[in-house]
Design a protein around this motif. Structure first.
Motif, PDB file in Angstrom:
ATOM      1  N   ALA A 114       0.809  -1.220   0.000  1.00 10.94           N
ATOM      2  CA  ALA A 114       0.000   0.000   0.000  1.00 10.94           C
ATOM      3  C   ALA A 114       0.844   1.272   0.000  1.00 10.94           C
ATOM      4  N   VAL A 115       1.904   1.300   0.806  1.00 12.35           N
ATOM      5  CA  VAL A 115       2.744   2.509   0.866  1.00 12.35           C
ATOM      6  C   VAL A 115       3.389   2.760  -0.485  1.00 12.35           C
ATOM      7  N   ASN A 116       3.911   1.708  -1.098  1.00 13.05           N
ATOM      8  CA  ASN A 116       4.533   1.868  -2.409  1.00 13.05           C
ATOM      9  C   ASN A 116       3.497   2.278  -3.455  1.00 13.05           C
ATOM     10  N   MET A 117       2.277   1.752  -3.337  1.00 18.01           N
ATOM     11  CA  MET A 117       1.202   2.136  -4.256  1.00 18.01           C
ATOM     12  C   MET A 117       0.915   3.634  -4.144  1.00 18.01           C
ATOM     13  N   LEU A 118       0.889   4.152  -2.918  1.00 20.23           N
ATOM     14  CA  LEU A 118       0.664   5.585  -2.726  1.00 20.23           C
ATOM     15  C   LEU A 118       1.834   6.403  -3.260  1.00 20.23           C
ATOM     16  N   GLN A 119       3.051   5.913  -3.065  1.00 23.97           N
ATOM     17  CA  GLN A 119       4.217   6.611  -3.598  1.00 23.97           C
ATOM     18  C   GLN A 119       4.134   6.729  -5.121  1.00 23.97           C
ATOM     19  N   CYS A 120       3.539   5.727  -5.754  1.00 22.00           N
ATOM     20  CA  CYS A 120       3.446   5.712  -7.217  1.00 22.00           C
ATOM     21  C   CYS A 120       2.282   6.548  -7.746  1.00 22.00           C
ATOM     22  N   ASN A 121       1.267   6.777  -6.927  1.00 22.37           N
ATOM     23  CA  ASN A 121       0.055   7.438  -7.410  1.00 22.37           C
ATOM     24  C   ASN A 121      -0.170   8.834  -6.853  1.00 22.37           C
ATOM     25  N   LEU A 122       0.628   9.237  -5.881  1.00 19.98           N
ATOM     26  CA  LEU A 122       0.485  10.572  -5.308  1.00 19.98           C
ATOM     27  C   LEU A 122       1.671  11.450  -5.714  1.00 19.98           C
ATOM     28  N   THR A 123       1.426  12.736  -5.784  1.00 21.98           N
ATOM     29  CA  THR A 123       2.501  13.695  -6.037  1.00 21.98           C
ATOM     30  C   THR A 123       2.992  14.209  -4.692  1.00 21.98           C
ATOM     31  N   LEU A 124       4.092  13.635  -4.225  1.00 18.95           N
ATOM     32  CA  LEU A 124       4.625  13.961  -2.901  1.00 18.95           C
ATOM     33  C   LEU A 124       5.942  14.713  -3.031  1.00 18.95           C
ATOM     34  N   THR A 125       6.003  15.873  -2.412  1.00 21.98           N
ATOM     35  CA  THR A 125       7.223  16.687  -2.426  1.00 21.98           C
ATOM     36  C   THR A 125       7.780  16.767  -1.014  1.00 21.98           C
ATOM     37  N   PRO A 126       8.889  16.075  -0.733  1.00 17.36           N
ATOM     38  CA  PRO A 126       9.428  16.078   0.633  1.00 17.36           C
ATOM     39  C   PRO A 126       9.699  17.498   1.119  1.00 17.36           C
ATOM     40  N   PRO A 127       9.424  17.765   2.404  1.00 13.72           N
ATOM     41  CA  PRO A 127       9.687  19.105   2.947  1.00 13.72           C
ATOM     42  C   PRO A 127      11.180  19.403   2.978  1.00 13.72           C
ATOM     43  N   GLU A 128      11.496  20.675   3.032  1.00 14.12           N
ATOM     44  CA  GLU A 128      12.894  21.076   3.108  1.00 14.12           C
ATOM     45  C   GLU A 128      13.562  20.441   4.333  1.00 14.12           C
ATOM     46  N   ALA A 129      14.836  20.080   4.182  1.00 17.97           N
ATOM     47  CA  ALA A 129      15.547  19.349   5.231  1.00 17.97           C
ATOM     48  C   ALA A 129      15.585  20.105   6.561  1.00 17.97           C
ATOM     49  N   ASP A 130      15.575  21.443   6.506  1.00 13.88           N
ATOM     50  CA  ASP A 130      15.658  22.231   7.734  1.00 13.88           C
ATOM     51  C   ASP A 130      14.299  22.689   8.253  1.00 13.88           C
ATOM     52  N   SER A 131      13.218  22.207   7.642  1.00  9.16           N
ATOM     53  CA  SER A 131      11.879  22.625   8.075  1.00  9.16           C
ATOM     54  C   SER A 131      11.411  21.786   9.259  1.00  9.16           C
ATOM     55  N   PHE A 132      10.401  22.290   9.950  1.00  6.56           N
ATOM     56  CA  PHE A 132       9.832  21.572  11.097  1.00  6.56           C
ATOM     57  C   PHE A 132       9.317  20.200  10.690  1.00  6.56           C
ATOM     58  N   TRP A 133       8.686  20.102   9.504  1.00  4.15           N
ATOM     59  CA  TRP A 133       8.032  18.862   9.082  1.00  4.15           C
ATOM     60  C   TRP A 133       9.022  17.774   8.701  1.00  4.15           C
ATOM     61  N   ALA A 134      10.279  18.109   8.534  1.00  3.07           N
ATOM     62  CA  ALA A 134      11.290  17.106   8.192  1.00  3.07           C
ATOM     63  C   ALA A 134      12.004  16.563   9.429  1.00  3.07           C
TER      64      ALA A 134
END
Length: 540
Positions: free
Chosen positions: A290-310
């Protein structure tokens, strides 16, 4: 005298729910380990060279011994002859051994070892199994995947043994009481293991900025140690119950092989067993991809390395919020005051929205899929309580199958349409995953409490074992099939985030269609034979 007999641990609500908690915690830990590599499939390909076929073959190996060496049938016999507490401890010990083997297989210590050389040069051809096309290994399979498969086979023997043992234990402590609620609650807690795995497996794999897949598996090994401790505590608690009631773990009327024939001759049992294998084959193998399926079907942009979300701390915060969702939603089922009940529900919903927002900001496929069991935790006790007091188990099986079909078709055809739409795609993903989790509540909460209505109490353990054995055929076959179908329909694709999952998802949806037809047939058989599947568990 009668009054003294009634004052047992089983008659105390606190004690029987404590017994349930011990069993459920053991299953919670086993569910985490079961899918410990699922959210890091891409890392397994990058660091260990496991393509989809190798990954699927290893994942399917979990149930190989249960299916083809009939270990699960023997587990049912052991359960009926030796009792719940002995089998519970044995199953946890076996799981721990298998977990340790799997950990070493993916550790850096295995690389370059004589054991790796041996696995590279051996187990490329298994006489008989290769001819039948059911071998757990194949020529060219990475040595680490082969050895991990061996460990997963051992773990699978203990895990499925634990599954039937927990079901039997709940029947022992809750029969004539709130049994469906108990089973539903156990499933709800165990399902949290899936979410925990999805969040923490990638967290440990990437901890410190250095990728190490063995850290994730080591986390699972620690949890299996905890599971063993839980079953040992349950052992002494269950022993005290038998001392109070005068019951014995070994039956006066011992198990006979002919009892299996009695179970297999019942048409209602076969419908339930086939429905089980079809439904679970569309869920558990899907979780592994399922995780790999989502990686293939969603447009995911990792947050900046120095941001809170990373930051790694966000993972812990998000998990705490998840626990708030689960705890407040679950607790709301047991509140008699409306203000308290709806207050807890409101807290659960707010926490769920907060969790989903954090998953969106983190742009993390694993944290998005981790919402899968959250709605299940909320509604499974409601469904269990409804079944206890109002019945309609067969109807819930039908409804659960309908939801399953809709979710897999949505993943196959609707979600890909939103690729490039960062917000819309994630909203569709969250909604579908939550509904799939609800479906996963409807079916098990109604399926397992129905088994005692189909068979004699003496052979309940063997009946559960037979159902689990039939179920395990699907759990072995479909992870392997999904991997093979992925490789066949994505020739030349080397980027693990660019697979087309349409064909595997349609295959899983077709299992839901077959389960739906069997659910409708079960309603007819129940009405004709008067099995009582639509009747409440608690008689007025």
């Amino acid at each position: 005298m009668t009054q003294a007999i009634q004052k047992t641990l089983r008659d105390s609500a606190a004690m029987r729910w404590t017994a349930l908690l011990l069993l459920a915690m053991a299953m919670f830990c086993s569910y985490i380990f079961m899918d410990i590599l699922s959210p890091i499939k891409d890392l397994m390909q990058e660091t260990r060279g496991w393509d989809s076929t190798a990954f699927g073959t290893m994942q399917g190996s979990e149930v190989f011994l249960n299916v083809f060496v009939f270990f699960l049938i023997f587990a049912g016999i052991i359960l009926d002859k030796m009792g719940v507490r002995f089998t519970a401890v044995l199953s946890a010990a076996v799981m721990l051994v298998g977990a340790c083997v799997k950990w070493y297989a993916v550790s850096d210590g295995f690389i370059g070892s004589s054991l790796e050389t041996w696995f590279n040069n051996n187990l490329n051809y298994i006489p008989g199994f290769d001819e039948l096309g059911v071998s757990p290994f194949y020529e060219g399979m990475p040595a680490s995947a082969k050895f991990a498969a061996c460990g997963f086979m051992i773990f699978g023997c203990g895990c499925e043994m634990a599954g039937i043992t927990v079901s039997r234990g709940i029947v022992k402590w809750f029969k004539g009481r709130e049994m469906a609620l108990a089973m539903g609650s156990e499933m709800a807690l165990a399902r949290l293991g899936v979410a925990t795995c999805m969040i923490f497996s990638p967290f440990f794999a990437r901890l410190g900025g250095e990728v190490s897949v063995s850290r994730s598996v080591a986390f699972g090994v620690v949890l299996m140690c905890i599971a063993l401790i839980m079953t040992i505590v349950y052992f002494f608690m269950d022993q005290k119950l038998d001392a109070q009631t005068g019951e014995a773990e070994e039956k006066d009327d011992p198990f006979k092989v002919s009892d299996i024939g009695k179970i297999l001759s019942d048409s209602g049992f076969w419908i339930v067993a086939l429905l089980c294998v079809l439904y679970y084959s569309a869920i558990f193998p899907f979780q592994k991809y399922a995780v790999n399926m989502l990686q293939c079907n969603l447009t995911l942009t990792p947050p900046e390395a120095d941001s809170f979300w990373a930051k790694p701390d966000v993972t812990i915060i998000q998990y705490v919020i998840m626990l708030i969702v689960a705890a407040t939603g679950f607790a709301s089922n047991f509140q008699k005051k409306s203000a308290t009940k709806y207050g807890l529900l409101a807290m659960s919903v707010i926490a769920l929205i907060t969790y989903c927002y954090m998953g969106f900001m983190r742009q993390s496929a694993e944290s998005i899929f981790a919402v899968f069991p959250l709605l299940a935790v909320l509604i499974t006790p409601i469904l269990g309580s409804y079944l206890d007091h109002h019945g309609k188990a067969a109807t819930m099986l039908v409804l659960g199958s309908l939801l399953l079909i809709g979710c897999h078709l949505t993943f196959a055809f609707v979600l890909p349409m939103f690729k490039g739409n960062a917000v819309g795609g994630i909203i569709i993903a969250y909604t579908t995953i939550l509904v799939l989790g609800a479906s996963f509540s409807l079916v098990p909460a109604s399926l397992w409490p129905s088994v005692p209505k189909l068979v004699d109490a003496k052979v309940i353990g063997s009946a559960y074992a037979l159902i689990f054995w039939i179920q395990n055929i699907g759990l072995w076959l479909f992870p392997l099939l999904i991997g093979k179908v992925l490789d066949a329909t994505n020739p030349g694709v080397t980027d693990p985030t660019q697979f087309d999952y349409t064909a595997p998802l349609v295959m899983l949806a077709s299992l839901g269609v077959a389960a739906l037809l069997l659910g409708l047939l079960l309603k007819v058989v129940d009405k004709k034979k008067g099995i009582g599947l639509e009747e409440p568990n608690i008689k007025a």
